[in-house]
Design a protein around this motif. Structure first.
Motif, PDB file in Angstrom:
ATOM      1  N   ALA A 105       0.817  -1.220   0.000  1.00 28.07           N
ATOM      2  CA  ALA A 105       0.000   0.000   0.000  1.00 28.07           C
ATOM      3  C   ALA A 105       0.850   1.268   0.000  1.00 28.07           C
ATOM      4  O   ALA A 105       0.608   2.200  -0.778  1.00 28.07           O
ATOM      5  CB  ALA A 105      -0.932  -0.026   1.216  1.00 28.07           C
TER       6      ALA A 105
ATOM      7  N   SER B  22      -2.619   0.951   5.192  1.00 24.18           N
ATOM      8  CA  SER B  22      -3.562  -0.134   4.909  1.00 24.18           C
ATOM      9  C   SER B  22      -3.860  -0.159   3.417  1.00 24.18           C
ATOM     10  O   SER B  22      -3.702   0.854   2.716  1.00 24.18           O
ATOM     11  CB  SER B  22      -4.860   0.088   5.684  1.00 24.18           C
TER      12      SER B  22
ATOM     13  N   ASP C 173      -6.775  -0.327   2.080  1.00 21.22           N
ATOM     14  CA  ASP C 173      -7.884   0.605   1.801  1.00 21.22           C
ATOM     15  C   ASP C 173      -7.384   2.029   1.604  1.00 21.22           C
ATOM     16  O   ASP C 173      -7.905   2.777   0.774  1.00 21.22           O
ATOM     17  CB  ASP C 173      -8.917   0.566   2.932  1.00 21.22           C
TER      18      ASP C 173
ATOM     19  N   GLU D 172      -6.483   2.807  -2.002  1.00 22.34           N
ATOM     20  CA  GLU D 172      -7.443   2.563  -3.093  1.00 22.34           C
ATOM     21  C   GLU D 172      -7.441   3.688  -4.125  1.00 22.34           C
ATOM     22  O   GLU D 172      -7.379   3.433  -5.332  1.00 22.34           O
ATOM     23  CB  GLU D 172      -8.864   2.338  -2.545  1.00 22.34           C
ATOM     24  N   ARG D 173      -7.530   4.930  -3.654  1.00 21.67           N
ATOM     25  CA  ARG D 173      -7.604   6.032  -4.630  1.00 21.67           C
ATOM     26  C   ARG D 173      -6.318   6.158  -5.419  1.00 21.67           C
ATOM     27  O   ARG D 173      -6.332   6.455  -6.616  1.00 21.67           O
ATOM     28  CB  ARG D 173      -7.965   7.341  -3.935  1.00 21.67           C
TER      29      ARG D 173
ATOM     30  N   THR E 142      -5.861  -8.107   3.021  1.00 21.21           N
ATOM     31  CA  THR E 142      -6.794  -8.278   1.901  1.00 21.21           C
ATOM     32  C   THR E 142      -6.202  -7.513   0.737  1.00 21.21           C
ATOM     33  O   THR E 142      -5.827  -6.346   0.895  1.00 21.21           O
ATOM     34  CB  THR E 142      -8.189  -7.721   2.246  1.00 21.21           C
TER      35      THR E 142
ATOM     36  N   LEU F  16      -6.036  -5.731  -3.091  1.00 22.45           N
ATOM     37  CA  LEU F  16      -6.910  -4.951  -3.956  1.00 22.45           C
ATOM     38  C   LEU F  16      -6.307  -4.960  -5.358  1.00 22.45           C
ATOM     39  O   LEU F  16      -5.111  -4.732  -5.526  1.00 22.45           O
ATOM     40  CB  LEU F  16      -6.993  -3.528  -3.399  1.00 22.45           C
TER      41      LEU F  16
ATOM     42  N   ARG G 221     -11.482  -7.023  -4.358  1.00 18.76           N
ATOM     43  CA  ARG G 221     -10.797  -7.318  -3.103  1.00 18.76           C
ATOM     44  C   ARG G 221     -10.726  -8.830  -2.948  1.00 18.76           C
ATOM     45  O   ARG G 221     -11.744  -9.516  -3.114  1.00 18.76           O
ATOM     46  CB  ARG G 221     -11.518  -6.669  -1.928  1.00 18.76           C
TER      47      ARG G 221
ATOM     48  N   SER H 283      -9.383 -11.970  -0.478  1.00 23.44           N
ATOM     49  CA  SER H 283      -8.890 -12.324   0.856  1.00 23.44           C
ATOM     50  C   SER H 283      -8.209 -13.682   0.814  1.00 23.44           C
ATOM     51  O   SER H 283      -8.164 -14.346  -0.208  1.00 23.44           O
ATOM     52  CB  SER H 283     -10.044 -12.297   1.857  1.00 23.44           C
TER      53      SER H 283
ATOM     54  N   THR I 252     -15.741   1.586  -9.534  1.00 25.38           N
ATOM     55  CA  THR I 252     -15.283   2.853  -8.966  1.00 25.38           C
ATOM     56  C   THR I 252     -16.117   3.967  -9.556  1.00 25.38           C
ATOM     57  O   THR I 252     -16.421   3.971 -10.743  1.00 25.38           O
ATOM     58  CB  THR I 252     -13.814   3.142  -9.326  1.00 25.38           C
TER      59      THR I 252
END
Ligand SMILES: Nc1ncnc2c1ncn2[C@@H]1O[C@H](COP(=O)(O)OP(=O)(O)OP(=O)(O)O)[C@@H](O)[C@H]1O
Ligand SMILES: Cc1ncsc1CCO
Ligand SMILES: [Mg+2]
Length: 275
Positions: free
Chosen positions: A118, A151, A153, A156-157, A176, A178, A187, A189, A272
């Protein structure tokens, strides 16, 4: 994804790598375990030569040498000229100036698949000026060495912005994972925390993305590699008692996965709208 798994096993495609000296043999062994073929190179003309062979090329910036100042941009250029897909793992972005220069340099011939943890994906979006870094919850610290401080998440952007910019796929690894093509976000897992106790699970995932990119579009290739890793990680953790035996069990699990298992891997897809 089923077709990608099958076709790799049937055709044994070559996905050459310019990759770090820490995890080279693990990368090659993982590529072989899924049915691909490996060749590690260092020099500019070698990079240009393998780009012209077709297949897909893997470039990992983990341990840089001065010659990479020529090798990496020359290989990215040659991949663009030959329409050969390539995968970038921007390991350790933020350490020293060469990594930064190389990531900036490949902006004009960007990777088909960008794969990293990330913090690395957030840092690349920032270096490419894509404005994807100002995300909720991002630490703003950058990677800690080669490990993530953010993270999935939070990336993501940045991942969506990078995928829209490259026109390919971005895979962000973590508990998880992405994977996005800039339109859809998946996503996935699975896996095991033991994957963070061995070095090179991310590097070898990049090498395996390149193997699948030899036979599938970038999004499908990244999804297939990520699903295979999550399943193999889960399975390996069941049969080992620590990182040493985990690495061996993981390669065995990767080798023994069936097409059906990969395609039945838990995968949640969303579209998205933001970014
Ligand atoms: N906590 C976790 N639980 C389950 N799987 C994990 C976890 N953390 C990472 N993984 C898996 O490990 C693999 C590598 O991800 P990771 O984010 O550790 O890469 P990385 O930081 O680039 O690794 P490296 O640079 O050491 O090769 C991915 O397949 C990911 O799904
Ligand atoms: C530990 C390490 N250092 C440079 S590359 C590498 C492999 C994991 O990214
Ligand atoms: Mg890594």
């Amino acid at each position: 994804m089923a077709r990608a798994v099958r076709e790799v096993r049937e055709t044994n495609p070559l996905a050459p790598s310019i990759t770090n000296t820490v995890t080279q043999s693990f990368v090659a062994n993982a590529q072989l375990a899924v049915g691909g073929s490996a060749a590690m190179v260092y020099l500019p003309d070698e990079g240009e030569c393998v780009a012209a062979l077709g297949g897909a090329v893997y470039i990992n910036l983990g341990t840089l040498m001065p010659v990479y100042e020529q090798t990496v941009p020359a290989t990215a250029r040659a991949c663009a000229a030959a329409a050969t897909p390539w995968v970038l793992d921007p390991v350790g972005v933020g350490i020293g100036s060469l990594r930064t220069r190389l990531i900036e340099a490949v902006r004009e011939n960007p990777p088909t698949i960008l794969r990293g943890n990330a913090s690395e994906i957030i840092a690349v979006a920032d270096l490419w000026g894509l404005g994807g870094n100002s995300v909720d919850g991002a630490s703003g610290d950058g990677p800690r060495g080669v490990d993530s401080t953010d993270s999935v998440d939070a990336a993501e952007r940045a991942a969506v912005a990078c995928a829209r910019f490259t026109g390919g796929a971005v895979a962000v690894s973590g508990a998880t994972d992405l994977v996005t093509d800039g339109v859809q976000v998946a996503r996935l897992s699975g896996g095991s925390s033991l994957m963070t106790c061995i070095t090179g699970s991310g590097c070898s995932l990049g090498g395996v993305c390149a193997v699948y990119a030899c036979v599938a579009d970038p999004f499908v290739a990244a999804l297939t590699a990520t699903a295979a890793y999550n399943l193999a990680g889960l399975r390996a953790a069941e049969t080992c008692d620590g990182p040493g035996s985990f690495q061996v069990a993981f390669l065995n699990a990767l080798y023994n996965l069936t097409t059906e298992e990969v395609t039945e891997a838990p995968l949640a897809l969303t579209s998205t709208s933001a970014a």
